[in-house]
Design a protein around this motif. Structure first.
Motif, PDB file in Angstrom:
ATOM      1  N   ALA A   1       2.645   7.314 -21.518  1.00  0.00           N
ATOM      2  CA  ALA A   1       3.615   6.217 -21.228  1.00  0.00           C
ATOM      3  C   ALA A   1       4.841   6.237 -22.151  1.00  0.00           C
ATOM      4  N   THR A   2       5.948   6.020 -21.721  1.00  0.00           N
ATOM      5  CA  THR A   2       7.188   5.926 -22.570  1.00  0.00           C
ATOM      6  C   THR A   2       7.333   4.578 -22.927  1.00  0.00           C
ATOM      7  N   VAL A   3       7.392   3.993 -24.336  1.00  0.00           N
ATOM      8  CA  VAL A   3       7.485   2.829 -24.536  1.00  0.00           C
ATOM      9  C   VAL A   3       8.861   2.514 -25.313  1.00  0.00           C
ATOM     10  N   VAL A   4       9.194   1.034 -25.357  1.00  0.00           N
ATOM     11  CA  VAL A   4      10.106   0.769 -26.488  1.00  0.00           C
ATOM     12  C   VAL A   4       9.674  -0.048 -27.503  1.00  0.00           C
ATOM     13  N   LEU A   5       9.795   0.401 -28.776  1.00  0.00           N
ATOM     14  CA  LEU A   5       8.860  -0.392 -29.862  1.00  0.00           C
ATOM     15  C   LEU A   5       9.853  -1.666 -29.881  1.00  0.00           C
ATOM     16  N   LEU A   6       8.979  -2.738 -30.031  1.00  0.00           N
ATOM     17  CA  LEU A   6       9.621  -4.256 -30.304  1.00  0.00           C
ATOM     18  C   LEU A   6       9.761  -4.477 -31.581  1.00  0.00           C
TER      19      LEU A   6
ATOM     20  N   VAL B   1      -4.228   4.631 -17.798  1.00  0.00           N
ATOM     21  CA  VAL B   1      -3.127   4.576 -17.021  1.00  0.00           C
ATOM     22  C   VAL B   1      -3.113   3.679 -15.909  1.00  0.00           C
ATOM     23  N   SER B   2      -4.330   3.591 -15.215  1.00  0.00           N
ATOM     24  CA  SER B   2      -4.353   2.821 -13.997  1.00  0.00           C
ATOM     25  C   SER B   2      -4.143   1.244 -14.287  1.00  0.00           C
ATOM     26  N   THR B   3      -4.556   0.919 -15.724  1.00  0.00           N
ATOM     27  CA  THR B   3      -4.583  -0.530 -15.936  1.00  0.00           C
ATOM     28  C   THR B   3      -3.163  -1.002 -16.542  1.00  0.00           C
ATOM     29  N   LEU B   4      -2.173   0.027 -16.509  1.00  0.00           N
ATOM     30  CA  LEU B   4      -0.804  -0.287 -17.327  1.00  0.00           C
ATOM     31  C   LEU B   4       0.064  -0.381 -16.120  1.00  0.00           C
ATOM     32  N   ALA B   5       1.218  -0.958 -16.533  1.00  0.00           N
ATOM     33  CA  ALA B   5       2.301  -1.018 -15.674  1.00  0.00           C
ATOM     34  C   ALA B   5       3.507  -1.145 -16.206  1.00  0.00           C
ATOM     35  N   VAL B   6       4.802  -0.824 -15.839  1.00  0.00           N
ATOM     36  CA  VAL B   6       6.012  -0.970 -16.413  1.00  0.00           C
ATOM     37  C   VAL B   6       6.368  -2.241 -16.586  1.00  0.00           C
ATOM     38  N   ASP B   7       6.918  -2.608 -17.783  1.00  0.00           N
ATOM     39  CA  ASP B   7       7.571  -4.047 -18.338  1.00  0.00           C
ATOM     40  C   ASP B   7       5.995  -4.716 -19.098  1.00  0.00           C
ATOM     41  N   ASN B   8       4.858  -4.035 -18.980  1.00  0.00           N
ATOM     42  CA  ASN B   8       3.761  -4.519 -19.815  1.00  0.00           C
ATOM     43  C   ASN B   8       4.071  -4.598 -21.415  1.00  0.00           C
ATOM     44  N   VAL B   9       3.692  -5.509 -22.107  1.00  0.00           N
ATOM     45  CA  VAL B   9       3.561  -5.445 -23.330  1.00  0.00           C
ATOM     46  C   VAL B   9       2.264  -5.123 -24.000  1.00  0.00           C
ATOM     47  N   VAL B  10       2.144  -4.043 -24.738  1.00  0.00           N
ATOM     48  CA  VAL B  10       1.211  -3.456 -25.167  1.00  0.00           C
ATOM     49  C   VAL B  10       1.022  -3.424 -26.845  1.00  0.00           C
ATOM     50  N   GLU B  11      -0.217  -3.113 -27.207  1.00  0.00           N
ATOM     51  CA  GLU B  11      -0.268  -2.671 -28.688  1.00  0.00           C
ATOM     52  C   GLU B  11      -0.560  -1.267 -28.726  1.00  0.00           C
ATOM     53  N   ILE B  12      -0.103  -0.671 -29.694  1.00  0.00           N
ATOM     54  CA  ILE B  12      -0.176   0.763 -29.926  1.00  0.00           C
ATOM     55  C   ILE B  12      -1.792   0.933 -30.974  1.00  0.00           C
ATOM     56  N   THR B  13      -2.729   1.573 -30.551  1.00  0.00           N
ATOM     57  CA  THR B  13      -3.877   1.508 -31.092  1.00  0.00           C
ATOM     58  C   THR B  13      -4.286   2.756 -32.054  1.00  0.00           C
TER      59      THR B  13
ATOM     60  N   LEU C   1      -3.465  -3.535 -23.597  1.00  0.00           N
ATOM     61  CA  LEU C   1      -2.574  -4.653 -23.210  1.00  0.00           C
ATOM     62  C   LEU C   1      -2.632  -5.621 -24.131  1.00  0.00           C
ATOM     63  N   SER C   2      -1.293  -6.170 -24.524  1.00  0.00           N
ATOM     64  CA  SER C   2      -1.317  -7.102 -25.370  1.00  0.00           C
ATOM     65  C   SER C   2      -1.682  -8.487 -25.002  1.00  0.00           C
ATOM     66  N   THR C   3      -2.270  -9.384 -25.818  1.00  0.00           N
ATOM     67  CA  THR C   3      -2.563 -10.768 -25.232  1.00  0.00           C
ATOM     68  C   THR C   3      -1.409 -11.343 -25.254  1.00  0.00           C
ATOM     69  N   GLU C   4      -0.338 -11.179 -26.172  1.00  0.00           N
ATOM     70  CA  GLU C   4       0.648 -12.085 -26.075  1.00  0.00           C
ATOM     71  C   GLU C   4       1.822 -11.259 -25.075  1.00  0.00           C
TER      72      GLU C   4
ATOM     73  N   THR D   1       8.231   1.293 -20.577  1.00  0.00           N
ATOM     74  CA  THR D   1       9.410   1.726 -19.755  1.00  0.00           C
ATOM     75  C   THR D   1       9.142   2.576 -18.717  1.00  0.00           C
ATOM     76  N   ARG D   2       8.086   3.515 -18.740  1.00  0.00           N
ATOM     77  CA  ARG D   2       7.969   4.546 -17.841  1.00  0.00           C
ATOM     78  C   ARG D   2       6.347   4.999 -17.970  1.00  0.00           C
ATOM     79  N   ILE D   3       5.719   5.156 -16.998  1.00  0.00           N
ATOM     80  CA  ILE D   3       4.388   5.797 -16.907  1.00  0.00           C
ATOM     81  C   ILE D   3       4.395   7.073 -16.171  1.00  0.00           C
ATOM     82  N   ASP D   4       3.633   8.123 -16.739  1.00  0.00           N
ATOM     83  CA  ASP D   4       3.457   9.294 -16.375  1.00  0.00           C
ATOM     84  C   ASP D   4       1.896   9.628 -16.083  1.00  0.00           C
ATOM     85  N   PRO D   5       1.176   9.145 -15.062  1.00  0.00           N
ATOM     86  CA  PRO D   5       0.011   9.164 -14.589  1.00  0.00           C
ATOM     87  C   PRO D   5      -0.525  10.717 -14.816  1.00  0.00           C
ATOM     88  N   GLU D   6       0.040  11.648 -14.652  1.00  0.00           N
ATOM     89  CA  GLU D   6      -0.297  13.045 -14.460  1.00  0.00           C
ATOM     90  C   GLU D   6      -0.773  13.313 -16.084  1.00  0.00           C
TER      91      GLU D   6
END
Length: 152
Positions: A126-131, A93-105, A148-151, A117-122
């Motif tokens: 993370a809440t994400v919107v699928l592209l 979680v500490s490496t992620l931020a809102v608006d980051n483009v990520v790949e789900i592994t 984190l996605s490279t693109e 769109t939202r991160i819950d560190p507790e």
């Protein structure tokens, strides 16, 4: 006044893919011959190497002598700071931020790209919107399944 005992770290070169075998052989040899080794560990990012921790450098040399699959040793000692990053598990979680483009592994959306769109560190979520979806679909995913996605 207690004196701090400094241990020494040595990188031992092994045959590729034999790191676990070498660790077991070193452990068995140290136990059988009462060689004073604090630890032997393998870092998956350092292919072909195991690290020996010993208070007395001669104990480390005695331990590796004649062990199969050992191809040599790096000159000198490793500093703790050289391996510290491999020992302490960082929260994803500490490496992620809102608006980051990520790949789900992992999970049902594995392989899809998404925007955070939202991160819950507790909860380490993370809440994400699928592209890849045809409409905006918010999904809550375990942060360990995000990379984190490279693109971007």
């Amino acid at each position: 006044m207690s004196e701090e005992v400094k241990s020494h770290l040595f990188a031992i070169r092994t045959t590729g893919g034999q790191e676990k075998v070498v660790m077991r052989l070193l452990e068995a040899k140290a136990n059988a011959n009462q060689i004073n080794i604090q630890s032997v560990f393998w870092v998956s990012d350092l292919k072909g190497y195991v690290v020996i921790e010993a208070i007395n450098p001669s104990d480390a040399y005695m331990a590796v002598e004649g062990v199969r699959h050992i191809r040599g040793q790096l000159r000198g000692e490793l500093e703790f700071k050289d391996i510290e990053g491999y020992l302490v598990k960082k929260s994803t979680v500490s490496t992620l931020a809102v608006d980051n483009v990520v790949e789900i592994t992992g999970g049902p959306f594995k392989g899809m790209k998404a925007t955070i769109t939202r991160i819950d560190p507790e909860k380490e979520e993370a809440t994400v919107v699928l592209l890849d979806a045809s409409y905006q679909l918010p999904v809550t995913v375990d942060a360990n399944y995000l990379k984190l996605s490279t693109e971007g």
